[in-house]
Enzyme design. Structure first.
Site, short mmCIF file in Angstrom:
data_model
loop_
_atom_site.label_atom_id
_atom_site.label_comp_id
_atom_site.label_asym_id
_atom_site.label_seq_id
_atom_site.Cartn_x
_atom_site.Cartn_y
_atom_site.Cartn_z
N HIS A 1 0.21 7.69 12.14
CA HIS A 1 -1.13 7.16 11.96
C HIS A 1 -1.64 6.39 13.17
O HIS A 1 -2.85 6.33 13.40
CB HIS A 1 -1.17 6.25 10.72
CG HIS A 1 -1.18 6.98 9.42
ND1 HIS A 1 -0.02 7.49 8.87
CD2 HIS A 1 -2.19 7.30 8.57
CE1 HIS A 1 -0.33 8.08 7.72
NE2 HIS A 1 -1.63 7.99 7.52
N HIS B 1 -12.02 2.27 4.50
CA HIS B 1 -12.77 3.52 4.33
C HIS B 1 -14.25 3.22 4.52
O HIS B 1 -15.09 3.49 3.67
CB HIS B 1 -12.50 4.14 2.97
CG HIS B 1 -11.14 4.78 2.88
ND1 HIS B 1 -10.92 6.10 3.22
CD2 HIS B 1 -9.93 4.27 2.53
CE1 HIS B 1 -9.64 6.38 3.06
NE2 HIS B 1 -9.01 5.28 2.65
N HIS C 1 0.86 -1.20 0.00
CA HIS C 1 0.00 0.00 0.00
C HIS C 1 0.89 1.24 0.00
O HIS C 1 1.34 1.71 1.03
CB HIS C 1 -0.91 -0.01 1.23
CG HIS C 1 -1.95 1.07 1.22
ND1 HIS C 1 -3.09 0.99 1.97
CD2 HIS C 1 -2.04 2.25 0.54
CE1 HIS C 1 -3.84 2.06 1.78
NE2 HIS C 1 -3.21 2.85 0.91
N ASN D 1 -7.55 3.37 10.80
CA ASN D 1 -7.64 4.63 10.05
C ASN D 1 -8.78 4.57 9.04
O ASN D 1 -8.99 3.55 8.38
CB ASN D 1 -6.32 4.93 9.34
CG ASN D 1 -5.17 5.14 10.32
OD1 ASN D 1 -4.24 4.35 10.38
ND2 ASN D 1 -5.26 6.19 11.11
N ALA D 2 -9.50 5.69 8.91
CA ALA D 2 -10.65 5.80 8.00
C ALA D 2 -11.75 4.81 8.34
O ALA D 2 -12.37 4.21 7.46
CB ALA D 2 -10.22 5.67 6.55
N GLY E 1 -1.88 10.37 4.09
CA GLY E 1 -0.85 9.43 3.69
C GLY E 1 0.39 9.54 4.56
O GLY E 1 0.50 10.41 5.44
N HIS F 1 1.29 5.08 -2.32
CA HIS F 1 0.77 5.98 -3.35
C HIS F 1 1.86 6.76 -4.08
O HIS F 1 1.55 7.51 -5.02
CB HIS F 1 -0.23 6.96 -2.74
CG HIS F 1 -1.45 6.30 -2.20
ND1 HIS F 1 -2.51 5.93 -2.98
CD2 HIS F 1 -1.79 5.93 -0.93
CE1 HIS F 1 -3.45 5.37 -2.24
NE2 HIS F 1 -3.03 5.35 -0.98
N ASP G 1 1.50 3.43 3.30
CA ASP G 1 0.52 4.38 2.76
C ASP G 1 1.26 5.63 2.28
O ASP G 1 0.77 6.76 2.38
CB ASP G 1 -0.52 4.75 3.82
CG ASP G 1 -1.77 5.42 3.23
OD1 ASP G 1 -2.00 5.27 2.02
OD2 ASP G 1 -2.48 6.11 3.97
#
Length: 409
Positions: free
Chosen positions: A274, A201, A69, A239-240, A333, A71, A297
């Site tokens: 995080h 999410h 994971h 998270n989320a 992130g 980005h 992330d």
């Protein structure tokens, strides 16, 4: 003397961790792009020709790390950057010990997602990345995190099929919210195309998440045939998603129970931002290292100084290494590498062997690449990182080639 036709042979001796076990007097032998021996020196005949390296005091050989994971980093965003910067970023990640990396795309429009996938699919074909992770667009707008809620939507099987097709067999995982209408059918489509479904999410309650994870496990088990079944994953646990409350426990307990039972793998962004270190240690104690995948992330600022960067279409400000949206201050992130995450995890009290397994062996299994990457054992690709006593990289080998200077001979 080694003939010109013989594959290059490299031998490292000293402290070695294979991903499964540590050997104080260890030996790793690499021939070409593969490991031919990894383990105790006493378990090998010796006398190998080739390039020999004796590790310095405090150094240790680890398997190359696996990040499922990420980005972007080092200035590039996988969702929006051009090919040149992405290639440079992948090289930088490899040099930092993350020798296997999945490129994650944030929620975006149909056109943007379909435009981003072919480049990443081509880079997968070259072996520079291990595939694509779609973090959306079928996510809960109530738990959007740093992603754009205006671009989120309920599961659309037509769009999902287009995204699978555009990835040309390189889509490895997709994150979606299980409470959305059509999520069950989406999961069935993904598994039918070899994609691992990941819950995240999400604003779902405990029962919805528990039911979804049982369904996903059954789908993956049925799809495995005679092979080892894959497991569903949970995108960045905690998270989320709703926090645990004693009268409304939310997704977290169901995810941890599934992981502890070996029915799911939960991601942890154990970067010191995080998650509190206490939560990281607690998750390891409850779920066990074999059911946790450490992830970064990471976004474009990884490896760089504070400033303003991009995460997909969003502007992100980084101060003191913490990335937040310019618009509302939401954490956007990570900026840590996998070695940074490994270091933070051990600082939280997790034994090095457990943390390393969650950064190598487990994510390799998530990708269906166990035995190929994520461990040092005969037949595996020769991906390894030599670290010092502070878990800083001293040398990195990928596919049998030193991509940083090798340790002194």
């Amino acid at each position: 003397m080694v003939s010109e036709e013989s594959p290059r042979r490299t031998v490292l001796s000293g402290r070695v961790h294979t991903g499964y076990a540590e050997h104080q007097d260890g030996l790793v032998v690499v021939e070409g792009d593969r490991v031919v021996h990894a383990g105790p020196r006493s378990g090998h005949r010796g006398g190998d020709p080739g390039e020999h390296h004796v590790l310095a005091p405090g150094q240790m050989v680890l398997p190359g790390l696996v990040d499922v994971h990420c980005h972007g980093g080092f200035g590039a965003d996988f969702s929006s950057s051009e090919e040149g910067p992405i290639r440079a970023t992948l090289e930088a990640f490899h040099r930092q010990g993350t020798t296997t990396l999945v490129a994650s795309l944030v929620t975006a429009s149909r056109e943007e997602l379909l435009a981003a996938e072919p480049l990443l699919a081509a880079l997968t074909g070259e072996g520079l990345v291990a595939g694509i992770h779609l973090e959306g667009p079928f996510l809960s707008t109530s738990r959007c995190g740093a992603q754009d809620p205006a671009r989120m939507r309920e599961p659309d099987l037509g769009l999902a099929a287009e995204l699978v097709a555009a990835a040309a067999g390189t889509l490895r995982t997709m994150t979606f919210a299980p409470e959305l209408p059509g999520a069950r059918e989406l999961a069935e489509l993904l598994v039918a195309h070899g994609v691992v479904p990941s819950l995240g999410h999400t604003d779902a309650d405990t029962t919805t998440v528990d039911t979804a994870l049982h369904h996903l496990q059954a789908l993956l088990r049925d799809a495995s045939g005679d092979g080892a079944p894959r497991r569903p994953t949970v995108t960045h646990l905690f998270n989320a998603m709703p926090a645990i409350h004693h009268r409304a426990p939310g997704p977290v307990p169901a995810c941890l129970r599934a992981a502890a039972a070996g029915r799911a793998v939960v991601e942890l962004i154990a970067d010191g931002t995080h998650l509190d270190p206490c939560i990281v240690l607690w998750a390891f104690e409850l779920a066990g290292a074999d059911n946790i995948a450490l992830v970064t992330d990471g976004m474009a600022a990884t490896g760089l100084s504070d400033g303003t960067y991009k995460l997909g279409p969003a502007d992100v400000r980084v101060r003191d290494g913490v990335a937040t949206l310019v618009s509302n201050g939401t954490i956007a992130g990570g900026t840590a590498t996998m070695l940074d995450v490994l270091r933070e995890t051990t600082a939280a009290g997790v034994p090095l062997g457990d943390a390393l397994r969650s950064a190598t062996v487990v994510p390799a299994r998530v990708l269906g690449l166990a035995g190929e990457v994520g461990s040092l054992r005969p037949g595996a690709l020769a991906d390894l990182v030599v670290v010092d006593e502070d878990l800083e990289p001293a040398a990195v080998m990928r596919r049998g080639e030193w991509i940083t200077a090798g340790p002194s001979r």
